[in-house]
Design a protein around this motif. Structure first.
Motif, short mmCIF file in Angstrom:
data_model
loop_
_atom_site.label_atom_id
_atom_site.label_comp_id
_atom_site.label_asym_id
_atom_site.label_seq_id
_atom_site.Cartn_x
_atom_site.Cartn_y
_atom_site.Cartn_z
N ILE A 6 13.70 11.21 67.79
CA ILE A 6 12.55 11.65 68.61
C ILE A 6 12.83 13.05 69.14
N CYS A 7 14.01 13.25 69.69
CA CYS A 7 14.35 14.54 70.28
C CYS A 7 14.39 15.64 69.22
N GLY A 8 14.99 15.32 68.08
CA GLY A 8 15.08 16.32 67.01
C GLY A 8 13.69 16.70 66.50
N TYR A 9 12.87 15.69 66.29
CA TYR A 9 11.53 15.93 65.75
C TYR A 9 10.68 16.75 66.73
N GLU A 10 10.66 16.36 67.99
CA GLU A 10 9.83 17.07 68.98
C GLU A 10 10.30 18.52 69.12
N GLY A 11 11.63 18.70 69.11
CA GLY A 11 12.17 20.06 69.24
C GLY A 11 11.84 20.91 68.02
N GLU A 12 11.96 20.29 66.87
CA GLU A 12 11.65 21.00 65.62
C GLU A 12 10.17 21.38 65.57
N MET A 13 9.29 20.44 65.96
CA MET A 13 7.85 20.73 65.95
C MET A 13 7.51 21.86 66.93
N ASN A 14 8.21 21.91 68.04
CA ASN A 14 7.94 22.98 68.99
C ASN A 14 8.29 24.35 68.42
N VAL A 15 9.37 24.40 67.64
CA VAL A 15 9.72 25.66 66.98
C VAL A 15 8.62 26.03 65.98
N ILE A 56 18.60 23.30 69.46
CA ILE A 56 17.46 23.83 68.70
C ILE A 56 17.07 25.17 69.30
N SER A 57 17.14 26.21 68.52
CA SER A 57 16.82 27.52 69.09
C SER A 57 15.90 28.29 68.16
N ASP A 58 15.14 29.20 68.74
CA ASP A 58 14.25 30.03 67.94
C ASP A 58 14.09 31.39 68.58
N ASP A 59 13.63 32.34 67.76
CA ASP A 59 13.51 33.71 68.26
C ASP A 59 12.04 34.07 68.55
N ASP A 101 11.09 31.77 63.99
CA ASP A 101 12.06 31.13 63.09
C ASP A 101 13.28 30.72 63.90
N GLY A 102 13.89 29.64 63.50
CA GLY A 102 15.02 29.16 64.30
C GLY A 102 15.89 28.19 63.53
N SER A 103 16.63 27.40 64.27
CA SER A 103 17.52 26.45 63.62
C SER A 103 17.73 25.21 64.48
N LEU A 104 18.08 24.14 63.78
CA LEU A 104 18.53 22.92 64.46
C LEU A 104 20.00 22.78 64.10
N LYS A 105 20.84 22.84 65.11
CA LYS A 105 22.28 22.67 64.86
C LYS A 105 22.68 21.36 65.49
N THR A 146 13.81 30.72 72.62
CA THR A 146 14.00 29.48 73.37
C THR A 146 15.18 28.71 72.79
N ARG A 147 15.92 28.07 73.67
CA ARG A 147 17.01 27.22 73.21
C ARG A 147 16.96 25.89 73.96
N VAL A 148 16.97 24.81 73.23
CA VAL A 148 16.97 23.49 73.84
C VAL A 148 18.23 22.77 73.37
N ARG A 149 19.07 22.44 74.34
CA ARG A 149 20.31 21.75 74.01
C ARG A 149 20.24 20.32 74.55
N MET A 150 20.46 19.36 73.69
CA MET A 150 20.39 17.96 74.11
C MET A 150 21.69 17.24 73.77
#
Ligand SMILES: Nc1ncnc2c1ncn2[C@@H]1O[C@H](COP(=O)(O)OP(=O)(O)OP(=O)(O)O)[C@@H](O)[C@H]1O
Ligand SMILES: [Mg+2]
Length: 146
Positions: free
Chosen positions: A44-53, A75-78, A59-63, A131-135
């Motif tokens: 859930i967290c990965g998907y919501e974060g990815e959709m927000n990017v 999850i961060s993006d520029d 462009d960004g990444s999920l690490k 933006t950067r979201v760390r979970m």
């Protein structure tokens, strides 16, 4: 368990491939035998974060990284960044466009859901600075963080 690290690229506005990074995380966690409940929270967290990017960010990444005590998703993006993080975290707040709402997004529930499902969440953003979201998800002694 040895430490595992992965990084997946997320392309802004690419609704065709949106969600692929979080599916890869889910597949990997299944292969590592985490419980369905734990995998669900992370997914859930990965998907919501990815959709927000895809929807709001650049462009960004999920690490993600797993060590014996915790799993971390970063999850961060520029993109344009979030002006008021506190407001963005509130249920129902959304700046989604009509075209996003037509696709079923824009309820303003992504960040609140991430907060509910992660053990820790840190959102860092500044206008124009991305933006950067760390979970963080804690893993218990059985290697299962449910
Ligand atoms: N990566 C990001 N870059 C810029 N703004 C963001 C980002 N992530 C979230 N936001 C801002 O925070 C708001 C709230 O995000 P949230 O995920 O809670 O809701 P939403 O994406 O608008 O709708 P939903 O997730 O329910 O489809 C967004 O509408 C947007 O204004
Ligand atoms: Mg969202």
């Amino acid at each position: 368990m040895a430490a595992i690290k992965k990084s997946y690229y997320i392309k802004s506005r690419d609704f065709i491939r949106a969600g692929e990074a979080s599916i890869k995380v889910q597949t990997l966690l299944k292969s590592l035998n985490f419980s369905p409940q734990f995998i669900r929270r992370v997914a859930i967290c990965g998907y919501e974060g990815e959709m927000n990017v895809v929807m709001h960010g650049g462009d960004g990444s999920l690490k993600f990284a797993i060590n014996p005590s915790e799993l971390v998703i970063d999850i961060s993006d520029d993109g344009p960044g979030i002006i008021d993080i506190e407001k963005a975290m509130q249920e129902g707040f959304s700046t989604a466009l009509d075209e996003h709402r037509e696709m079923g997004f824009g309820a303003g529930m992504g960040l609140p859901n991430m907060k509910r499902n992660a053990d820790k969440i840190i959102v860092t953003s500044e206008k124009g600075e991305g933006t950067r979201v760390r979970m963080v998800f804690f893993i218990d002694k059985e290697g299962d963080g449910s």
